[in-house]
Motif scaffolding. Structure first.
Motif, PDB file in Angstrom:
ATOM      1  N   TYR A 261       1.885   2.052  -3.539  1.00 44.96           N
ATOM      2  CA  TYR A 261       0.860   2.733  -4.331  1.00 44.96           C
ATOM      3  C   TYR A 261       0.702   4.201  -3.919  1.00 44.96           C
ATOM      4  O   TYR A 261       0.415   5.055  -4.761  1.00 44.96           O
ATOM      5  CB  TYR A 261      -0.465   1.974  -4.230  1.00 44.96           C
ATOM      6  CG  TYR A 261      -0.444   0.689  -5.027  1.00 44.96           C
ATOM      7  CD1 TYR A 261      -0.234   0.705  -6.398  1.00 44.96           C
ATOM      8  CD2 TYR A 261      -0.609  -0.548  -4.403  1.00 44.96           C
ATOM      9  CE1 TYR A 261      -0.193  -0.468  -7.140  1.00 44.96           C
ATOM     10  CE2 TYR A 261      -0.571  -1.728  -5.135  1.00 44.96           C
ATOM     11  CZ  TYR A 261      -0.360  -1.682  -6.502  1.00 44.96           C
ATOM     12  OH  TYR A 261      -0.312  -2.843  -7.238  1.00 44.96           O
ATOM     13  N   LYS A 262       0.896   4.498  -2.649  1.00 37.71           N
ATOM     14  CA  LYS A 262       0.897   5.902  -2.222  1.00 37.71           C
ATOM     15  C   LYS A 262       2.021   6.666  -2.908  1.00 37.71           C
ATOM     16  O   LYS A 262       1.851   7.808  -3.348  1.00 37.71           O
ATOM     17  CB  LYS A 262       1.075   5.998  -0.698  1.00 37.71           C
ATOM     18  CG  LYS A 262      -0.161   5.681   0.103  1.00 37.71           C
ATOM     19  CD  LYS A 262       0.114   5.893   1.588  1.00 37.71           C
ATOM     20  CE  LYS A 262      -1.107   5.500   2.423  1.00 37.71           C
ATOM     21  NZ  LYS A 262      -0.853   5.661   3.877  1.00 37.71           N
TER      22      LYS A 262
ATOM     23  N   HIS B 106      -7.211  -2.897   0.141  1.00 37.96           N
ATOM     24  CA  HIS B 106      -6.815  -1.539  -0.234  1.00 37.96           C
ATOM     25  C   HIS B 106      -7.207  -1.191  -1.666  1.00 37.96           C
ATOM     26  O   HIS B 106      -7.277  -0.004  -2.026  1.00 37.96           O
ATOM     27  CB  HIS B 106      -5.303  -1.362  -0.065  1.00 37.96           C
ATOM     28  CG  HIS B 106      -4.486  -2.085  -1.106  1.00 37.96           C
ATOM     29  ND1 HIS B 106      -4.040  -1.467  -2.241  1.00 37.96           N
ATOM     30  CD2 HIS B 106      -4.066  -3.375  -1.179  1.00 37.96           C
ATOM     31  CE1 HIS B 106      -3.366  -2.343  -2.963  1.00 37.96           C
ATOM     32  NE2 HIS B 106      -3.366  -3.505  -2.343  1.00 37.96           N
ATOM     33  N   ALA B 107      -7.477  -2.191  -2.512  1.00 34.15           N
ATOM     34  CA  ALA B 107      -7.822  -1.922  -3.914  1.00 34.15           C
ATOM     35  C   ALA B 107      -8.665  -3.066  -4.451  1.00 34.15           C
ATOM     36  O   ALA B 107      -8.539  -4.214  -3.999  1.00 34.15           O
ATOM     37  CB  ALA B 107      -6.558  -1.750  -4.760  1.00 34.15           C
TER      38      ALA B 107
ATOM     39  N   MET C 136       3.426   5.869  -5.791  1.00 32.36           N
ATOM     40  CA  MET C 136       3.085   6.002  -7.207  1.00 32.36           C
ATOM     41  C   MET C 136       2.106   7.161  -7.435  1.00 32.36           C
ATOM     42  O   MET C 136       2.224   7.899  -8.425  1.00 32.36           O
ATOM     43  CB  MET C 136       2.460   4.700  -7.725  1.00 32.36           C
ATOM     44  CG  MET C 136       3.386   3.485  -7.724  1.00 32.36           C
ATOM     45  SD  MET C 136       4.874   3.659  -8.759  1.00 32.36           S
ATOM     46  CE  MET C 136       6.095   4.068  -7.485  1.00 32.36           C
ATOM     47  N   LEU C 137       1.150   7.328  -6.519  1.00 27.93           N
ATOM     48  CA  LEU C 137       0.205   8.440  -6.629  1.00 27.93           C
ATOM     49  C   LEU C 137       0.929   9.779  -6.537  1.00 27.93           C
ATOM     50  O   LEU C 137       0.652  10.701  -7.320  1.00 27.93           O
ATOM     51  CB  LEU C 137      -0.848   8.331  -5.524  1.00 27.93           C
ATOM     52  CG  LEU C 137      -1.834   9.499  -5.388  1.00 27.93           C
ATOM     53  CD1 LEU C 137      -2.662   9.668  -6.653  1.00 27.93           C
ATOM     54  CD2 LEU C 137      -2.738   9.305  -4.168  1.00 27.93           C
TER      55      LEU C 137
ATOM     56  N   SER D  33      -3.683   1.486 -12.498  1.00 28.96           N
ATOM     57  CA  SER D  33      -4.265   1.909 -11.228  1.00 28.96           C
ATOM     58  C   SER D  33      -4.975   3.242 -11.420  1.00 28.96           C
ATOM     59  O   SER D  33      -4.430   4.159 -12.039  1.00 28.96           O
ATOM     60  CB  SER D  33      -3.192   2.062 -10.149  1.00 28.96           C
ATOM     61  OG  SER D  33      -2.829   0.814  -9.612  1.00 28.96           O
TER      62      SER D  33
ATOM     63  N   VAL E 235      -7.242   6.297  -9.248  1.00 30.16           N
ATOM     64  CA  VAL E 235      -7.545   6.846  -7.930  1.00 30.16           C
ATOM     65  C   VAL E 235      -8.725   7.813  -7.992  1.00 30.16           C
ATOM     66  O   VAL E 235      -9.431   7.996  -7.009  1.00 30.16           O
ATOM     67  CB  VAL E 235      -6.311   7.556  -7.327  1.00 30.16           C
ATOM     68  CG1 VAL E 235      -6.577   8.031  -5.904  1.00 30.16           C
ATOM     69  CG2 VAL E 235      -5.098   6.631  -7.345  1.00 30.16           C
TER      70      VAL E 235
ATOM     71  N   PRO F 107       0.810  -1.226   0.000  1.00 27.53           N
ATOM     72  CA  PRO F 107       0.000   0.000   0.000  1.00 27.53           C
ATOM     73  C   PRO F 107       0.844   1.277   0.000  1.00 27.53           C
ATOM     74  O   PRO F 107       0.450   2.278  -0.602  1.00 27.53           O
ATOM     75  CB  PRO F 107      -0.830  -0.127   1.290  1.00 27.53           C
ATOM     76  CG  PRO F 107      -0.972  -1.601   1.481  1.00 27.53           C
ATOM     77  CD  PRO F 107       0.360  -2.161   1.054  1.00 27.53           C
TER      78      PRO F 107
ATOM     79  N   GLN G  64      -8.047   1.968  -6.797  1.00 28.33           N
ATOM     80  CA  GLN G  64      -7.335   2.250  -5.548  1.00 28.33           C
ATOM     81  C   GLN G  64      -8.262   2.963  -4.560  1.00 28.33           C
ATOM     82  O   GLN G  64      -8.116   4.153  -4.257  1.00 28.33           O
ATOM     83  CB  GLN G  64      -6.080   3.077  -5.838  1.00 28.33           C
ATOM     84  CG  GLN G  64      -5.061   2.396  -6.722  1.00 28.33           C
ATOM     85  CD  GLN G  64      -4.279   1.313  -5.986  1.00 28.33           C
ATOM     86  OE1 GLN G  64      -4.350   1.200  -4.754  1.00 28.33           O
ATOM     87  NE2 GLN G  64      -3.521   0.505  -6.721  1.00 28.33           N
TER      88      GLN G  64
ATOM     89  N   GLU H 171       1.714  -0.116 -13.878  1.00 25.67           N
ATOM     90  CA  GLU H 171       2.799  -1.056 -13.612  1.00 25.67           C
ATOM     91  C   GLU H 171       2.649  -2.192 -14.617  1.00 25.67           C
ATOM     92  O   GLU H 171       1.661  -2.239 -15.359  1.00 25.67           O
ATOM     93  CB  GLU H 171       2.733  -1.574 -12.168  1.00 25.67           C
ATOM     94  CG  GLU H 171       1.407  -2.220 -11.807  1.00 25.67           C
ATOM     95  CD  GLU H 171       1.309  -2.586 -10.340  1.00 25.67           C
ATOM     96  OE1 GLU H 171       2.213  -3.300  -9.854  1.00 25.67           O
ATOM     97  OE2 GLU H 171       0.324  -2.201  -9.692  1.00 25.67           O
TER      98      GLU H 171
END
Length: 483
Positions: free
Chosen positions: A68-69, A358-359, A71-72, A91, A93, A65, A384, A81
């Motif tokens: 991914y934060k 989480h997703a 990546m955001l 992904s 958001v 997780p 996400q 990815e």
């Protein structure tokens, strides 16, 4: 001829790097940059894609997780990815993108399978007639779903179970009193929460109390089942996100997965075998036994129900108790609220802030446009939801625990925003069959805990990723008698 060839080569080079000459209209350039290959993301290597990030890169699989934060922060509300053989995984958001993906699923929503589990179950046809509810797709998945989960998801089944859940919650509170130190502290709350998960899930699925909440009674089979469930989730994570050497030879992670699958089946079988006459009164158990499907499907379904229920209830309860311990004013409001709506609001706010999932993953049925990019049918998309739930664009004071947002005049706005974002049990036809069970069990346990104890904690709660998001052990909280 040489000059013409040089010019052509130069033109191809500039086209390849995306160079826009001054005379080219910007509209043409914008149109070109709307394909999946243009979605930003980390470096992808040939064949292995971005899986190297979790093997030789700086990211740990236990902290996915956090990946991914990151990546955001780096790439924005849509990023890419790549899995094995450079298969893209997108992904999203943005709330509108998540809604688009979840609403676009057809008659039989598809999600990426857990390939290592599917491989193991296909290799053992003496036990499994399919790869299970989580992994099957299409008509076969629909047949299993309708055959096995209709009673489990029924409101009547859960309502009939609630009085027994109240007894289980009372027994758990008694166990807390027995196990705490003189100052009220319990240093390994996760162990007791696991016992509650075992007792409640077995009571629902098998229709009998197993005695896991009796202080001086140890059940070796139950303890081994709980450990096997934990090992299975971790092994699923490591085979899913790591480099896929397990497809060529049995790696340590794949061996661990096989061992945990075998142990889960055997330990759950032992519990099923020792079930007494009261099991005949279990609506869930009898509905599975009476289903017109392969006998192997019936037993493997009960094993999966037990495993999922134990792990999900345990983790969800620990997250909920932590939020309540960190917000003592919420305990006072629970005691003052005669309608019991505040209890459910606390659960919903915990699902928003600390979801175990989480997703949500989907394989798109149709071509979609997500944040301006054209995504073709058959693409894996990760919604996400956990990141979206902590965005100020979706919720005011998004990182604060505020059960009030689910009540009174705020309720309608919160519920409308949360419809596609607060999804700890999935969404739509592939939603977790145990959703209603968990949603109803948590407020019952919380109410009894707050009535009996003042709950506090001084240690911040860390999380780890074990295919589901889990609290990092050990967990310490204090439970002092309420006067």
């Amino acid at each position: 001829m040489l000059d013409i060839f040089t010019c052509l080569l130069g033109a191809l080079f500039f086209i390849f790097i995306g160079f826009r000459p001054p005379w080219q209209p910007k509209k043409l350039q914008d149109f070109r940059h709307k394909e999946v290959q243009d979605i930003p993301g980390p470096l992808s290597l040939p064949l292995i894609g971005t899986r190297w990030l979790f093997t030789i890169g700086r990211y740990q699989m236990s902290k996915i997780p956090e990946f991914y934060k990151d990546m955001l922060r780096k790439y924005g509300v849509i990023f890419k990815e790549e899995a094995l053989y450079n298969v893209p995984i997108i992904s999203v958001v943005e709330r509108s993108d998540i809604e688009t993906v979840l609403k676009s699923t057809g008659k039989w929503p598809m999600r990426p399978p857990t390939a290592a589990v599917a491989k193991y179950r296909k290799a053992h046809p003496e036990r499994y007639a399919s790869t299970g509810l989580v992994n099957e797709q299409g008509g076969k998945w629909h047949f299993l779903r309708t055959s096995l989960t209709t009673v489990l998801t029924s409101p009547k089944t859960i309502n009939d179970f609630l009085p027994q859940m109240e007894e289980i919650a009372d027994d758990w509170c008694h166990l807390i009193k027995q196990r705490r130190y003189r100052d009220g502290r319990i240093d390994h709350l996760e162990e007791l929460a696991g016992r509650l998960g075992l007792e409640a899930t077995c009571a629902l699925v098998l229709g009998r109390r197993m005695g896991f909440l009796i202080e001086d009674q140890r059940c070796e089979v139950a303890e081994k089942l709980a450990q096997s469930v934990h090992d299975n989730f971790v092994a699923c994570r490591d085979t899913y996100f790591g480099l896929p050497f397990w497809t060529a030879f049995p790696t340590p992670n794949y061996k661990k997965l096989c061992e945990s699958e075998r142990n889960m089946y055997e330990f759950a079988s032992e519990l099923i075998k020792t079930a007494d006459e009261s099991t005949k009164d279990s609506a869930v158990f009898q509905s599975v036994l009476g289903a017109h499907i392969d006998e192997r499907e019936k037993k493997s379904a009960i094993v999966d129900f037990l495993a999922a229920g134990i792990y999900t209830l345990k983790n969800s309860l620990l997250f909920l108790l932590y939020q309540i311990a960190m917000n003592p004013e919420c305990q006072k409001k629970i005691l003052e609220d005669t309608t019991k709506t505040y209890l459910k609001a606390c659960s919903m706010e915990t699902f928003r802030l600390s979801p175990t999932v989480h997703a949500l993953a989907r394989v798109t049925d149709t071509d979609l446009v997500l944040s301006g990019y054209k995504v073709s049918a058959g693409t894996v998309v990760l919604c996400q939801s956990a990141l979206a739930c902590q965005s100020e664009r979706n919720f005011n004071d998004a990182k604060a625990f505020k059960p009030e947002r689910w009540l009174n005049e705020e309720k309608n706005q919160t519920s409308a925003t949360a419809a596609y974002l607060v999804t700890p049990f999935g969404y739509g036809k592939r939603i977790c069959p145990g959703k209603r069970f968990i949603e109803n069990a948590l407020p019952i346990v919380l109410e009894q805990m707050v009535q009996k104890f003042v709950i506090t904690t001084e240690r911040p709660l860390e999380v780890v990723f074990e295919f589901l998001v889990s609290p990092k052990e050990p967990i310490s909280m204090t439970f002092k008698d309420r006067t």
